[in-house]
Design a protein around this motif. Structure first.
Motif, PDB file in Angstrom:
ATOM      1  N   LYS A   1      49.247  28.494  32.716  1.00  0.00           N
ATOM      2  CA  LYS A   1      48.336  28.939  31.662  1.00  0.00           C
ATOM      3  C   LYS A   1      48.730  30.337  31.251  1.00  0.00           C
ATOM      4  CE  LYS A   1      44.072  26.521  32.571  1.00  0.00           C
ATOM      5  NZ  LYS A   1      43.070  26.714  33.580  1.00  0.00           N
ATOM      6  N   GLU A   2      48.365  30.685  30.044  1.00  0.00           N
ATOM      7  CA  GLU A   2      48.601  32.053  29.593  1.00  0.00           C
ATOM      8  C   GLU A   2      47.793  32.978  30.492  1.00  0.00           C
ATOM      9  OE1 GLU A   2      50.509  34.686  27.173  1.00  0.00           O
ATOM     10  OE2 GLU A   2      50.743  32.516  27.261  1.00  0.00           O
ATOM     11  N   ASN A   3      48.481  33.795  31.257  1.00  0.00           N
ATOM     12  CA  ASN A   3      47.737  34.696  32.125  1.00  0.00           C
ATOM     13  C   ASN A   3      47.270  35.889  31.299  1.00  0.00           C
ATOM     14  OD1 ASN A   3      46.597  35.504  34.441  1.00  0.00           O
ATOM     15  ND2 ASN A   3      48.504  35.845  35.547  1.00  0.00           N
ATOM     16  N   PRO A   4      45.982  36.114  31.241  1.00  0.00           N
ATOM     17  CA  PRO A   4      45.515  37.260  30.477  1.00  0.00           C
ATOM     18  C   PRO A   4      46.184  38.507  31.051  1.00  0.00           C
ATOM     19  CG  PRO A   4      43.786  36.400  31.892  1.00  0.00           C
ATOM     20  CD  PRO A   4      44.923  35.436  31.962  1.00  0.00           C
ATOM     21  N   VAL A   5      47.146  39.032  30.354  1.00  0.00           N
ATOM     22  CA  VAL A   5      47.928  40.142  30.895  1.00  0.00           C
ATOM     23  C   VAL A   5      46.992  41.308  31.154  1.00  0.00           C
ATOM     24  CG1 VAL A   5      49.881  41.673  30.565  1.00  0.00           C
ATOM     25  CG2 VAL A   5      49.938  39.353  29.652  1.00  0.00           C
ATOM     26  N   TYR A   6      47.020  41.754  32.372  1.00  0.00           N
ATOM     27  CA  TYR A   6      46.117  42.818  32.772  1.00  0.00           C
ATOM     28  C   TYR A   6      46.712  44.150  32.361  1.00  0.00           C
ATOM     29  CZ  TYR A   6      45.103  46.402  36.242  1.00  0.00           C
ATOM     30  OH  TYR A   6      44.856  47.584  36.878  1.00  0.00           O
ATOM     31  N   GLU A   7      46.014  44.812  31.491  1.00  0.00           N
ATOM     32  CA  GLU A   7      46.509  46.109  31.012  1.00  0.00           C
ATOM     33  C   GLU A   7      45.703  47.212  31.645  1.00  0.00           C
ATOM     34  OE1 GLU A   7      47.829  47.340  27.508  1.00  0.00           O
ATOM     35  OE2 GLU A   7      48.740  45.466  26.829  1.00  0.00           O
ATOM     36  N   PRO A   8      46.314  48.002  32.477  1.00  0.00           N
ATOM     37  CA  PRO A   8      45.549  49.067  33.102  1.00  0.00           C
ATOM     38  C   PRO A   8      45.111  50.072  32.048  1.00  0.00           C
ATOM     39  CG  PRO A   8      47.889  49.231  33.644  1.00  0.00           C
ATOM     40  CD  PRO A   8      47.726  47.984  32.867  1.00  0.00           C
ATOM     41  N   PRO A   9      43.859  50.497  32.141  1.00  0.00           N
ATOM     42  CA  PRO A   9      43.397  51.481  31.176  1.00  0.00           C
ATOM     43  C   PRO A   9      44.221  52.765  31.318  1.00  0.00           C
ATOM     44  CG  PRO A   9      41.757  51.080  32.894  1.00  0.00           C
ATOM     45  CD  PRO A   9      42.867  50.139  33.137  1.00  0.00           C
ATOM     46  N   LYS A  10      44.412  53.431  30.219  1.00  0.00           N
ATOM     47  CA  LYS A  10      45.226  54.661  30.257  1.00  0.00           C
ATOM     48  C   LYS A  10      44.507  55.687  31.117  1.00  0.00           C
ATOM     49  CE  LYS A  10      48.438  53.556  27.115  1.00  0.00           C
ATOM     50  NZ  LYS A  10      48.498  52.208  27.681  1.00  0.00           N
ATOM     51  N   ASN A  11      45.062  55.973  32.212  1.00  0.00           N
ATOM     52  CA  ASN A  11      44.451  56.940  33.104  1.00  0.00           C
ATOM     53  C   ASN A  11      45.554  57.552  33.951  1.00  0.00           C
ATOM     54  OD1 ASN A  11      42.938  58.388  34.904  1.00  0.00           O
ATOM     55  ND2 ASN A  11      41.321  56.855  35.026  1.00  0.00           N
ATOM     56  N   GLU A  12      45.665  58.829  33.863  1.00  0.00           N
ATOM     57  CA  GLU A  12      46.730  59.495  34.607  1.00  0.00           C
ATOM     58  C   GLU A  12      46.453  59.455  36.104  1.00  0.00           C
ATOM     59  OE1 GLU A  12      49.642  61.114  33.206  1.00  0.00           O
ATOM     60  OE2 GLU A  12      48.953  59.625  31.772  1.00  0.00           O
ATOM     61  N   LYS A  13      45.174  59.547  36.419  1.00  0.00           N
ATOM     62  CA  LYS A  13      44.811  59.663  37.827  1.00  0.00           C
ATOM     63  C   LYS A  13      44.575  58.282  38.430  1.00  0.00           C
ATOM     64  CE  LYS A  13      42.740  64.160  37.060  1.00  0.00           C
ATOM     65  NZ  LYS A  13      41.486  64.922  36.998  1.00  0.00           N
ATOM     66  N   ARG A  14      45.650  57.564  38.643  1.00  0.00           N
ATOM     67  CA  ARG A  14      45.509  56.192  39.138  1.00  0.00           C
ATOM     68  C   ARG A  14      45.275  56.166  40.649  1.00  0.00           C
ATOM     69  NH1 ARG A  14      45.580  52.910  35.689  1.00  0.00           N
ATOM     70  NH2 ARG A  14      45.453  51.220  37.178  1.00  0.00           N
ATOM     71  N   LEU A  15      44.506  55.173  41.053  1.00  0.00           N
ATOM     72  CA  LEU A  15      44.228  54.987  42.476  1.00  0.00           C
ATOM     73  C   LEU A  15      44.714  53.608  42.901  1.00  0.00           C
ATOM     74  CD1 LEU A  15      40.497  56.078  42.563  1.00  0.00           C
ATOM     75  CD2 LEU A  15      42.391  57.373  43.516  1.00  0.00           C
ATOM     76  N   THR A  16      44.954  53.434  44.184  1.00  0.00           N
ATOM     77  CA  THR A  16      45.208  52.090  44.711  1.00  0.00           C
ATOM     78  C   THR A  16      44.170  51.819  45.786  1.00  0.00           C
ATOM     79  OG1 THR A  16      47.538  52.452  44.335  1.00  0.00           O
ATOM     80  CG2 THR A  16      46.937  50.560  45.683  1.00  0.00           C
ATOM     81  N   ILE A  17      43.418  50.756  45.585  1.00  0.00           N
ATOM     82  CA  ILE A  17      42.341  50.444  46.528  1.00  0.00           C
ATOM     83  C   ILE A  17      42.583  49.052  47.107  1.00  0.00           C
ATOM     84  CG2 ILE A  17      39.863  50.012  46.750  1.00  0.00           C
ATOM     85  CD1 ILE A  17      39.393  52.112  44.654  1.00  0.00           C
ATOM     86  N   ALA A  18      42.454  48.949  48.410  1.00  0.00           N
ATOM     87  CA  ALA A  18      42.561  47.643  49.053  1.00  0.00           C
ATOM     88  C   ALA A  18      41.172  47.026  49.115  1.00  0.00           C
ATOM     89  CB  ALA A  18      43.136  47.801  50.451  1.00  0.00           C
ATOM     90  N   VAL A  19      41.079  45.765  48.680  1.00  0.00           N
ATOM     91  CA  VAL A  19      39.815  45.047  48.801  1.00  0.00           C
ATOM     92  C   VAL A  19      40.002  43.979  49.856  1.00  0.00           C
ATOM     93  CG1 VAL A  19      38.144  43.573  47.659  1.00  0.00           C
ATOM     94  CG2 VAL A  19      39.114  45.497  46.444  1.00  0.00           C
ATOM     95  N   LEU A  20      39.237  44.103  50.927  1.00  0.00           N
ATOM     96  CA  LEU A  20      39.413  43.215  52.059  1.00  0.00           C
ATOM     97  C   LEU A  20      38.195  42.303  52.153  1.00  0.00           C
ATOM     98  CD1 LEU A  20      41.816  43.355  53.922  1.00  0.00           C
ATOM     99  CD2 LEU A  20      40.423  44.560  55.561  1.00  0.00           C
ATOM    100  N   GLY A  21      38.429  41.022  52.234  1.00  0.00           N
ATOM    101  CA  GLY A  21      37.301  40.107  52.365  1.00  0.00           C
ATOM    102  C   GLY A  21      37.793  38.691  52.248  1.00  0.00           C
ATOM    103  N   TYR A  22      36.955  37.739  52.635  1.00  0.00           N
ATOM    104  CA  TYR A  22      37.357  36.340  52.566  1.00  0.00           C
ATOM    105  C   TYR A  22      37.435  35.906  51.113  1.00  0.00           C
ATOM    106  CZ  TYR A  22      36.149  36.698  57.431  1.00  0.00           C
ATOM    107  OH  TYR A  22      36.090  37.113  58.722  1.00  0.00           O
ATOM    108  N   VAL A  23      38.342  34.974  50.837  1.00  0.00           N
ATOM    109  CA  VAL A  23      38.580  34.556  49.447  1.00  0.00           C
ATOM    110  C   VAL A  23      37.305  34.073  48.772  1.00  0.00           C
ATOM    111  CG1 VAL A  23      41.019  34.059  49.670  1.00  0.00           C
ATOM    112  CG2 VAL A  23      39.376  32.324  50.328  1.00  0.00           C
ATOM    113  N   TYR A  24      36.423  33.427  49.543  1.00  0.00           N
ATOM    114  CA  TYR A  24      35.231  32.857  48.913  1.00  0.00           C
ATOM    115  C   TYR A  24      34.174  33.905  48.612  1.00  0.00           C
ATOM    116  CZ  TYR A  24      34.509  32.541  53.964  1.00  0.00           C
ATOM    117  OH  TYR A  24      34.465  32.804  55.307  1.00  0.00           O
TER     118      TYR A  24
END
Lengths: 370, 328
Positions: free
Chosen positions: B175-198
């Motif tokens: 399927k056409e994957n809605p291309v995820y465009e990160p909002p313009k932001n210089e101060k980018r963060l990387t966050i881990a989200v941990l949890g069960y898939v459901y």
């Protein structure tokens, strides 16, 4: 080394076992409100109640000078198998320097099992250690036999509290045992004490008899189930409890393959309701419910700690079992909340229902008049 | 024959596998829709009060499927997919629990035992009983398993390339994957989200936490993007790991994320009443303290208010940003 252990079941026998191999024992105290306060303060909120009880008793024992904790492990998928790992980390974060002896399953991890026994026995010989284990097993079995009888008799005691007092005396007698011969003699004396307690005459046909099944800790420990057995006895109800440490040991340490325990014989009854063993006592509990009903008990009380993983499956299936058999079953979840009115009310309602059922089931005319 | 697949629990992890499996056997499948308040209500009504939210939701989906014309609802008994680890007791007892709590399910239940040593179920042994349930031959079922696990491996490869489950699912279905465009932001963060898939991918329970974080200018990583081997390696420091497959994955992933200097903070999403998470959560807290990294727990349940989640997530990202890009 000063050792302690969880307060669960016949603590006297664990003390004997550890003293026999040269350890000084710091007896764990029966949990009180203070213990629960400590426990809930330092345990994760959603961990089950037995974990919290152990947490509290451990801290109290460590404060009293204990340096090591002896407990059981296991790798079934109940949380209990992983208790020690979490306790260890929490206690370390609180600044307690404590050593853990975790006894794993004999058959699944024989090397770990033997290793922990070797560490515990220290300089004593294997022969001495095995003999002590045998003696302690006999001690536990004897005490369990007497308790089993008290659970029936207590409903008919003339003076309230007589059997509780008698049991305390009996425990003191057992404390003076040092070998298997002692245990045999003490058990005889204990039976004599038991028979000397004054009881009302009763008609076995008319007496209500209720089975208690559930998670092993809350089912065995009065402090965890708000002394449900004494509450029932005060209402004149005989109690049959499904959980005894001696039964559990017998099942775990059964070496002779041709010997079948009572449990193995009745477990098939649970299979239509629950196909697999989930790692706790849920299949056993279902089997006991059906077995109790077939033996003519008048109802079953199912006890579990709040959010117990395996017992929640049992709880889900209970309405169906109750419907299929026509048996009154009540399921109570227990936690550190100490209010008694909830359980009291639910027990009364449950017993009324069970009494109605008994009258219809047995067709005893004398009962209807009561 | 028409088989219903509830969109709940391990659906999010195993759906491509089961879809391919039933497709190979020429069996029509129906998947229940996304979780709605109505489904949750049905689930709550048909399950015991104390049980965890994911099971209640699963129950709701089963009720939903029974109302359609499916011949059977597929509830595999997930026992084990790796050596010496099993699933949570509620998974092991799931078909039994559903059979006796959801009225009308008896007789319309397809509950094979899944007992494998590989996560892809490629070494499934018990073809015969499943073949009997489906009215197919053992050989056909065996072949279907082979096709299915291959398809699932593709799905996993997408994960490892950095896609989350929604994206991998879309990529797999071409399927056409809605291309995820990160909002313009210089101060980018990387966050881990941990949890069960459901919990994370069910947009009712998880309230689209990944999307929310991205809107705030954070890149999100999840446990399924990691290689299984590296996760297992992280756990070697334990003399004993937790008895549950997915809890272990999360614990290993937790170490991985905390040790990874690229990751600024971690959010643990857990469901009310989750047994394994009650232990995992505390272990993660200890690891977070050891590594000195920000860590937050979000507990979700059947309530629908999103404000608490938004507020906490915003506060967390603000805090991380201030820590990473100090204002002098």
């Amino acid at each position: 080394m000063k050792v302690t252990f969880p307060y669960m079941g016949p603590v006297l026998a664990y003390k004997k076992l550890l003293e026999a191999v040269g350890h000084e024992v710091i007896m764990p105290q029966k949990p009180t409100q203070g213990t629960f306060d400590l426990a809930t303060k330092y345990s994760p909120e959603f961990l089950c109640f037995p974990f919290k009880c152990l947490m509290g008793t451990y801290i109290e024992a460590l404060e009293a000078g204990a340096e090591a904790i002896v407990t059981t492990g296991g790798d079934d998928n109940c949380r209990a198998g992983f208790y020690a790992e979490v306790h260890r980390r929490i206690l370390a974060s609180l600044g307690y320097n404590v050593q853990f002896f975790v006894i794993e399953s004999l058959f699944k991890h024989p090397r770990d099992f033997i290793g922990s026994i070797r560490d515990l026995k220290g300089k004593y010989s294997w022969w001495h250690a095995l003999g002590t284990i045998h003696f302690c097993y006999d001690l536990i079995a004897a005490m369990d036999r007497i308790q089993e009888r008290i659970r029936i008799l207590r409903a008919h005691e003339k003076n309230k509290g007589d059997f509780t007092r008698a049991w305390r005396d009996i425990e003191e007698l057992f404390d003076t045992c040092y070998d298997r011969q002692d245990v045999r003699e003490t058990e005889k004396k204990a039976w004599k004490i038991l028979h000397s307690v004054p009881v009302e005459l009763w008609d076995p046909k008319q007496a209500m008899r209720i089975g208690i099944v559930g998670e092993i800790y809350v089912t065995m420990e009065g402090h965890a189930n708000q002394e449900i057995e004494e509450t029932l006895a005060a209402m004149g109800v005989e109690v049959v409890n499904s959980q005894y440490v001696s039964h559990w040991l017998k099942q775990r340490l059964q070496i002779l393959p041709w010997r079948k325990s009572h449990m193995e014989k009745i477990i098939a009854k649970a299979k239509p309701y629950l196909k697999l063993d989930l790692g706790g006592h849920e299949q056993e509990n279902i089997a006991h419910m059906i077995d109790y009903w077939e033996k003519g008990l008048d109802g079953v009380i199912h006890l579990m700690p709040f959010a117990c993983m395996p017992e929640l499956v049992t709880q889900s299936i209970i309405p169906r079992i109750s419907k299929d058999l026509g048996m009154p079953i009540v399921s109570l979840a227990l936690d550190e909340q100490r209010g008694t009115a909830n359980i009291q009310t639910r027990l009364e309602a449950f017993l009324d229902l069970a009494m109605g059922k008994k009258i219809r089931r047995a067709g005893v005319p004398g009962l209807a008049a009561r | 024959m028409k088989v219903g697949l509830p969109r709940a629990l391990l659906f999010y992890y195993y759906d491509p596998l089961w879809q391919a499996f039933f497709h190979a056997l020429d069996i029509e499948t129906v998947t229940s829709g996304a979780t709605t308040p109505h489904i949750v209500d049905n689930g709550v009504r048909n399950s015991v009060a104390e049980i965890c939210v994911p099971i209640k939701i699963f129950c709701g989906h089963v009720v939903e499927l029974l109302a359609t014309d499916v011949d059977a609802v597929f509830i595999p008994r997930m026992i084990t997919v790796e050596e010496r680890k099993r699933f949570c007791p509620k998974f092991l007892g799931l078909p039994d629990m559903m059979r006796y709590t959801v009225p009308g399910l008896e007789g319309r239940l397809l509950d094979p035992d899944i007992q494998c040593r590989q996560e892809s179920l490629a070494d499934a042994q018990d073809y015969e009983s499943l073949a009997k349930m489906l009215g197919k031959s053992g050989r056909e079922v065996k072949r279907a398993f082979a096709v299915a696990s291959e398809q699932w491996e593709v799905f996993r490869r997408y994960h490892r390339s950095g896609m989350n489950i929604d994206e991998a699912m879309a990529a797999l279905n071409k399927k056409e994957n809605p291309v995820y465009e990160p909002p313009k932001n210089e101060k980018r963060l990387t966050i881990a989200v941990l949890g069960y898939v459901y919990n994370i991918y069910d947009s009712f329970v998880g309230m689209d936490i990944i999307k929310k974080l991205r809107l705030m200018g954070a890149d999100v990583v999840t446990f399924e993007m990691l290689d299984d081997g590296s996760v297992a390696e992280k756990l070697q420091r334990y003399s004993k790991t937790t008895p549950w497959t997915f809890t272990n994955k999360l614990l290993g992933a937790g170490y991985d994320f905390f040790e990874d200097p690229k990751i600024d903070g971690m959010i643990h999403v857990t469901a009310f009443g989750c047994g394994p998470d009650s232990m995992l959560g505390r272990l993660l807290e200890f690891i977070a303290v050891d590594h000195g990294k920000p860590f937050m727990t979000i507990r979700v349940d059947e309530h629908t208010g999103e404000a608490h989640l938004s507020t906490r997530v915003e506060a967390f990202t603000d805090m991380l940003r201030r820590k990473k890009f100090p204002v002098r």
